[in-house]
Each structure stands twice: as structure tokens, then as C-alpha cells.
Design an enzyme around this catalytic site. Structure first.
Site, PDB file in Angstrom:
ATOM      1  N   HIS A  98     -49.989 -51.882  13.902  1.00 19.20           N
ATOM      2  CA  HIS A  98     -49.376 -50.582  14.172  1.00 19.20           C
ATOM      3  C   HIS A  98     -48.327 -50.662  15.287  1.00 19.20           C
ATOM      4  O   HIS A  98     -47.582 -49.704  15.487  1.00 19.20           O
ATOM      5  CB  HIS A  98     -50.464 -49.583  14.559  1.00 19.20           C
ATOM      6  CG  HIS A  98     -50.253 -48.196  14.035  1.00 19.20           C
ATOM      7  ND1 HIS A  98     -49.441 -47.887  12.952  1.00 19.20           N
ATOM      8  CD2 HIS A  98     -50.773 -46.991  14.445  1.00 19.20           C
ATOM      9  CE1 HIS A  98     -49.461 -46.587  12.724  1.00 19.20           C
ATOM     10  NE2 HIS A  98     -50.249 -46.013  13.614  1.00 19.20           N
TER      11      HIS A  98
ATOM     12  N   ASP B  62     -43.880 -49.604  11.633  1.00 18.02           N
ATOM     13  CA  ASP B  62     -44.664 -50.366  10.668  1.00 18.02           C
ATOM     14  C   ASP B  62     -44.705 -49.629   9.343  1.00 18.02           C
ATOM     15  O   ASP B  62     -44.608 -48.409   9.294  1.00 18.02           O
ATOM     16  CB  ASP B  62     -46.083 -50.580  11.191  1.00 18.02           C
ATOM     17  CG  ASP B  62     -46.777 -49.252  11.505  1.00 18.02           C
ATOM     18  OD1 ASP B  62     -46.397 -48.612  12.498  1.00 18.02           O
ATOM     19  OD2 ASP B  62     -47.679 -48.840  10.745  1.00 18.02           O
TER      20      ASP B  62
END
Length: 217
Positions: free
Chosen positions: A35, A107
Site C-alpha cells: 500500500h 498502488d
């Protein structure tokens, strides 16, 4: 010092600045997780140019420098992912930048690990960080974004758990390579503009995507 330097950039240099915002979560707990690749892209770009990320500005770890004669502002919001817009929105407003000069790095589970895409605009794709950025830009989605592929969770794994996992050795190697490709693309962006740089970069990444898929079959 920050304000004086920033004003000098606007007064003495004709190219319009870029603001690059990498999304992630602050703290050692999240360092190296899937993340946080937006943060990693900012760090890789800053390191390639020797830009210190040593200032706090609009709730973000902040740095500024030049790519050639083009000013760049780099930010890693420290609000936690789901509130990223609380930093990105005020930064864009502070520098009075049009949204086509604000690039968000994030991401993306919709792309294989290490595959990138540079887009002119788009939705949030259920990404909470992007949702927050869009909200704090008054619902405007007309800002570029660099999608950083992290792959999909295996089997029935909870996507939230997958996002907060660190990369294994193979995936880490792919991501490190991708970060350097992203650095090159962002430098091209500052010199050639979004349309030309995205066309060239996305063509390269399309073939990389095909190679990765072939390796997985």
C-alpha cells in the site's frame, strides 16, 4: 524559508511547476508494504535528483527542487491513506496549480506487480486514498495519476491484509525495477509533457505487461 524559495521559483523560472503526491501510510509499521509504493516512488524520484524530503508542509513530508529548469514539489501525506486528500488538496491550492500539473502516485491491484501506467485522469477504482484526493479537489477527477501495479491477492486472501503485507523477494525485485522506470517516466513528463510522455511510457509498459503475463502462464 519555504515560502521565500517557492515564490522565487515562480518569479524567476518560466516553466510551470509540477506537484507529485505519493500515497501511503506513515510509520515504520507500513514501510515496505504494498500500500506504500506511492511513498516509495516519491523517495526514488527525490533520491535520483538529490532532493531532501526534510520539510513538513500541508500535513505532508515535503521536498522541492528542479528537473532541469522545471520546478517540482514532492509530497508524502502523513494523514494516513484514507485522508490523503487533506494534504493533497491544500497543497494544490497553496501553489495555485491547475490539476493537470498534480500527479498522484498510488498502488493498484488491477495491474501485475511492477507494471505501471500513466493516465491523464480517471476514477478512484475503490482506492480510498484516491477517493479522499478527489473529494478534497471538490470532486474533480481531472488530475494525472501514476498507477503502480502490485498484483492481486492470492486465492481468498483479504485484500486489506494483502495491501498491508510486505513484498516477497521476487516481488520486491520487480518493484524496485518498476520504481526506477517510474523515475525515468516522471523526468520525461517534466520535459515533454503529459501527452507525449504517457504515450511513450504506456507503450513500453504494455509490452512489459504482456511479458509478465506470459511468465505467469
Amino acid at each position: 524559508m519555504l515560502n521565500r524559495f517557492s515564490r522565487r521559483l515562480f518569479c524567476t523560472i518560466s516553466p510551470q511547476p509540477w506537484l507529485f503526491v505519493g500515497l501511503g501510510n506513515p510509520g515504520d509499521k507500513y514501510r515496505g508494504t504494498r500500500h506504500n509504493v506511492g511513498f516509495e516512488m516519491i523517495d526514488a524520484f527525490a533520491e535520483s535528483l538529490g532532493i531532501p524530503m526534510d520539510t513538513v508542509h500541508c500535513k505532508a513530508i515535503f521536498g522541492q527542487g528542479l528537473v532541469g529548469d522545471v520546478p517540482v514539489f514532492l509530497a508524502k501525506p502523513q494523514t494516513y491513506m484514507n485522508l490523503s486528500g487533506e494534504s493533497a488538496g491544500p497543497l494544490a491550492a497553496y501553489y495555485k496549480l491547475p490539476l493537470n500539473r498534480v500527479v498522484v502516485f498510488h498502488d493498484d491491484m488491477g495491474l501485475p506487480c511492477g507494471v505501471l501506467r500513466l493516465h491523464h485522469k480517471g476514477g478512484h477504482g475503490s482506492h480510498n486514498g484516491l477517493k479522499s484526493v478527489i473529494y478534497h479537489l471538490r470532486g474533480n477527477r481531472e488530475f494525472p495519476r501514476l498507477r503502480i501495479g502490485i498484483g492481486k491477492p492470492p486465492g481468498q486472501m483479504d485484500p486489506k491484509a494483502f495491501l498491508l503485507q510486505k513484498f516477497n523477494a521476487t516481488a520486491r525485485e520487480r518493484m524496485d525495477e518498476a520504481l526506477q522506470e517510474g523515475v525515468v517516466a516522471m523526468k520525461l513528463l517534466t520535459s515533454k509533457g503529459l501527452t507525449e510522455s504517457s504515450r511513450c511510457f504506456n507503450t513500453e509498459q504494455k509490452y512489459k505487461h504482456i511479458r509478465v503475463q506470459n511468465m505467469q502462464t
